[in-house]
Design an enzyme around this catalytic site. Structure first.
Site, PDB file in Angstrom:
ATOM      1  N   GLU A 109       5.891 -15.839  -1.787  1.00  0.00           N
ATOM      2  CA  GLU A 109       5.134 -16.104  -0.562  1.00  0.00           C
ATOM      3  C   GLU A 109       4.734 -17.581  -0.402  1.00  0.00           C
ATOM      4  OE1 GLU A 109       1.786 -13.427  -0.810  1.00  0.00           O
ATOM      5  OE2 GLU A 109       3.089 -11.685  -1.090  1.00  0.00           O
ATOM      6  N   ALA A 161      14.054 -12.738  -1.028  1.00  0.00           N
ATOM      7  CA  ALA A 161      13.402 -14.051  -0.943  1.00  0.00           C
ATOM      8  C   ALA A 161      12.799 -14.336  -2.318  1.00  0.00           C
ATOM      9  CB  ALA A 161      12.336 -14.037   0.153  1.00  0.00           C
ATOM     10  N   LYS A 195      13.092  -2.247  -0.421  1.00  0.00           N
ATOM     11  CA  LYS A 195      11.737  -1.732  -0.218  1.00  0.00           C
ATOM     12  C   LYS A 195      11.802  -0.213  -0.239  1.00  0.00           C
ATOM     13  CE  LYS A 195       7.900  -2.203   3.047  1.00  0.00           C
ATOM     14  NZ  LYS A 195       7.170  -3.232   3.800  1.00  0.00           N
ATOM     15  N   GLU A 200       1.082 -15.146   3.740  1.00  0.00           N
ATOM     16  CA  GLU A 200       1.514 -14.049   2.861  1.00  0.00           C
ATOM     17  C   GLU A 200       2.789 -13.385   3.385  1.00  0.00           C
ATOM     18  OE1 GLU A 200      -1.503 -14.629   3.953  1.00  0.00           O
ATOM     19  OE2 GLU A 200      -3.073 -13.826   2.634  1.00  0.00           O
ATOM     20  N   ASN A 201       3.020 -13.487   4.678  1.00  0.00           N
ATOM     21  CA  ASN A 201       4.192 -12.834   5.275  1.00  0.00           C
ATOM     22  C   ASN A 201       5.337 -13.805   5.522  1.00  0.00           C
ATOM     23  OD1 ASN A 201       3.066 -10.331   5.203  1.00  0.00           O
ATOM     24  ND2 ASN A 201       2.172 -10.459   7.259  1.00  0.00           N
ATOM     25  N   SER A 250       0.825  -1.210   0.000  1.00  0.00           N
ATOM     26  CA  SER A 250       0.000   0.000   0.000  1.00  0.00           C
ATOM     27  C   SER A 250       0.862   1.263   0.000  1.00  0.00           C
ATOM     28  CB  SER A 250      -0.916   0.032   1.218  1.00  0.00           C
ATOM     29  OG  SER A 250      -1.215  -1.252   1.660  1.00  0.00           O
ATOM     30  N   ASP A 253       7.405  -8.476   7.047  1.00  0.00           N
ATOM     31  CA  ASP A 253       6.299  -7.579   7.390  1.00  0.00           C
ATOM     32  C   ASP A 253       6.138  -7.351   8.895  1.00  0.00           C
ATOM     33  OD1 ASP A 253       4.234  -5.859   7.294  1.00  0.00           O
ATOM     34  OD2 ASP A 253       2.872  -7.126   6.141  1.00  0.00           O
ATOM     35  N   SER A 272       4.462   1.059  -0.484  1.00  0.00           N
ATOM     36  CA  SER A 272       5.825   0.675  -0.836  1.00  0.00           C
ATOM     37  C   SER A 272       5.896  -0.101  -2.136  1.00  0.00           C
ATOM     38  CB  SER A 272       6.402  -0.182   0.286  1.00  0.00           C
ATOM     39  OG  SER A 272       5.468  -1.190   0.636  1.00  0.00           O
ATOM     40  N   THR A 330      -4.495  -9.419  10.491  1.00  0.00           N
ATOM     41  CA  THR A 330      -5.363  -9.830   9.396  1.00  0.00           C
ATOM     42  C   THR A 330      -6.503 -10.641   9.986  1.00  0.00           C
ATOM     43  OG1 THR A 330      -3.403  -9.922   8.002  1.00  0.00           O
ATOM     44  CG2 THR A 330      -5.362 -11.073   7.193  1.00  0.00           C
TER      45      THR A 330
HETATM   46  P1  ATP Z   1       0.956  -3.881   2.508  1.00  0.00           P
HETATM   47  O1  ATP Z   1       1.966  -2.814   2.720  1.00  0.00           O
HETATM   48  O2  ATP Z   1      -0.212  -3.401   1.742  1.00  0.00           O
HETATM   49  O3  ATP Z   1       0.602  -4.651   3.733  1.00  0.00           O
HETATM   50  P2  ATP Z   1       2.934  -5.764   1.692  1.00  0.00           P
HETATM   51  O4  ATP Z   1       3.281  -5.955   3.101  1.00  0.00           O
HETATM   52  O5  ATP Z   1       2.797  -6.967   0.819  1.00  0.00           O
HETATM   53  O6  ATP Z   1       1.597  -4.938   1.514  1.00  0.00           O
HETATM   54  P3  ATP Z   1       5.541  -4.867   0.875  1.00  0.00           P
HETATM   55  O7  ATP Z   1       6.212  -5.243   2.126  1.00  0.00           O
HETATM   56  O8  ATP Z   1       5.914  -3.588   0.218  1.00  0.00           O
HETATM   57  O9  ATP Z   1       3.982  -4.759   1.046  1.00  0.00           O
HETATM   58  O10 ATP Z   1       5.760  -6.018  -0.171  1.00  0.00           O
HETATM   59  C1  ATP Z   1       5.247  -5.946  -1.484  1.00  0.00           C
HETATM   60  C2  ATP Z   1       5.464  -7.295  -2.168  1.00  0.00           C
HETATM   61  O11 ATP Z   1       6.853  -7.487  -2.426  1.00  0.00           O
HETATM   62  C3  ATP Z   1       5.019  -8.452  -1.314  1.00  0.00           C
HETATM   63  O12 ATP Z   1       3.805  -8.947  -1.769  1.00  0.00           O
HETATM   64  C4  ATP Z   1       6.107  -9.502  -1.444  1.00  0.00           C
HETATM   65  O13 ATP Z   1       5.653 -10.570  -2.226  1.00  0.00           O
HETATM   66  C5  ATP Z   1       7.249  -8.796  -2.137  1.00  0.00           C
HETATM   67  N1  ATP Z   1       8.381  -8.757  -1.212  1.00  0.00           N
HETATM   68  C6  ATP Z   1       8.455  -8.053  -0.061  1.00  0.00           C
HETATM   69  N2  ATP Z   1       9.629  -8.251   0.565  1.00  0.00           N
HETATM   70  C7  ATP Z   1      10.326  -9.114  -0.202  1.00  0.00           C
HETATM   71  C8  ATP Z   1      11.619  -9.749  -0.078  1.00  0.00           C
HETATM   72  N3  ATP Z   1      12.407  -9.503   0.958  1.00  0.00           N
HETATM   73  N4  ATP Z   1      12.001 -10.597  -1.050  1.00  0.00           N
HETATM   74  C9  ATP Z   1      11.180 -10.847  -2.094  1.00  0.00           C
HETATM   75  N5  ATP Z   1       9.964 -10.308  -2.269  1.00  0.00           N
HETATM   76  C10 ATP Z   1       9.524  -9.450  -1.334  1.00  0.00           C
END
Ligand code: ATP
Length: 320
Positions: free
Chosen positions: A118, A114, A63, A161-162, A44, A175, A46, A206
């Site tokens: 997910e 990663a 990020k 998801e996290n 949302s 997250d 980022s 959630t």
């Molecule tokens: P929100 O902020 O709405 O809760 P989010 O937590 O998914 O959403 P981000 O943390 O910005 O938001 O992550 C966006 C997407 O990027 C995620 O859906 C994830 O799949 C991917 N992502 C985040 N961190 C990593 C990472 N360390 N390695 C690989 N992919 C990542």
């Protein structure tokens, strides 16, 4: 990233780590230290991109958070919590925060990459997981939760998801935007800007994985993560989370009345561990101090045969 929530002033954002005792102080990085590539995902507030360290060639997930957007939407405190909680972590099962830096528009968090995305995607595609696969991921998640708690943090948003997967299909919990940091003096800093006794009043996390104590407005403690952990084991074994319903309201009703159905296909050990984790009273929940802590969970027959010491260097089960 300094919390500039100075009294009487509008919150502003800065990534300055001005305190020489801060772990990030001696390793400053700037935007141009990295090449930026493919977008991995958007949140949302980022965007997460692949970043390559120009000096070493090592790849990271970077990020990027839009400062104006964060300030406008009152999310400054969540970003601070995320950074502060992440910088306490040092564990193979948790995304590591290497550096933070900023430019005029954005804040940047340099994180472990990663590559396999997910756990949620794999559950959707492949669940039910077989017992060995479930046991493996449950064990890695449990060790990661144990580390999070040992560093004085409650994650508060454990869900598939996290839980990200690296190149070798080992987990990286991510997250920490909903986390609660428990300070030495037992006061707590939370994304809600509340202390530990009132933290439960506003909803974080959630709906499907929220603990009953949070819905009862009781203080939320570490055991909330163990409730969510029970939901995730259930979900790996069945393909769906235990408290599913059409609306958040109905989900909350189900959680409050512990209204879930244990699938017939679960082994007796799986049924037992899920049932113990999905206990309404956090003090009686499996893994609480009174029930023997997280070590008691590790000794449960469900985890028989798990090599706790070496799991993160072992070969992950094939996810297909
Ligand atoms: P929100 O902020 O709405 O809760 P989010 O937590 O998914 O959403 P981000 O943390 O910005 O938001 O992550 C966006 C997407 O990027 C995620 O859906 C994830 O799949 C991917 N992502 C985040 N961190 C990593 C990472 N360390 N390695 C690989 N992919 C990542």
């Amino acid at each position: 990233l300094t919390n500039n929530l100075n009294k009487g002033r509008e919150p502003t954002l800065s990534t300055d780590v001005d305190d020489p005792s801060h772990p990030l102080y001696h390793h400053r990085r700037i935007v141009t230290d990295f090449d930026y590539g493919e977008i991995l995902g958007e949140g949302s507030y980022s965007t997460v991109l692949i970043g390559r360290d120009k000096r070493t060639g090592k790849q990271y997930a970077i990020k990027r958070l839009d400062k104006a957007h964060i300030v406008k939407n009152n999310k400054v405190k969540y970003v601070m919590i995320e950074r502060d909680a992440l910088s306490r972590m040092n564990h193979p099962g948790i995304v590591k925060l290497y550096w933070t830096y900023k430019d005029n528009r954005s804040l940047y968090f340099v994180l472990d990459l990663a590559k396999n995305g997910e756990l949620y995607t794999y559950i959707r595609r492949l669940a039910p997981f077989d017992l060995d696969t479930t046991k493996f991921y449950a064990a890695e998640i449990l060790l990661s939760i144990e580390h999070i708690h040992s560093r004085g943090v409650i994650h508060r948003d454990i869900k598939p998801e996290n839980i990200l997967l690296d190149d070798n299909l080992h987990i990286k919990v991510t997250d920490f935007g909903s986390a609660k940091i428990i300070n030495e003096n037992e006061n707590a800093t939370t994304g809600d800007g509340e202390n530990s006794s009132t933290a439960a009043r506003s909803f974080v996390g959630t709906a499907e994985y929220v603990s009953p104590e949070l819905l009862r407005s009781d203080a939320v403690s570490k055991e909330a993560d163990l409730w969510a952990f029970g939901c995730v084991i259930f979900q790996m074994l069945s393909g769906k989370s235990p408290f599913k319903a059409a609306t958040d309201y109905l989900i909350f009703q189900k959680i409050k009345s512990l209204d879930y159905v244990m699938p017939d296909g679960f082994s007796p050990e799986a049924k037992d561990i899920v049932q113990r984790l999905l206990t309404s009273d956090p003090e009686k929940r499996f893994g609480s101090a009174a029930t023997g802590g997280i070590s008691a969970i590790k000794e449960h027959p469900f985890f028989e045969g798990v090599d706790w010491e070496n799991i993160f260097t072992s070969t992950a089960p094939p996810l297909r």
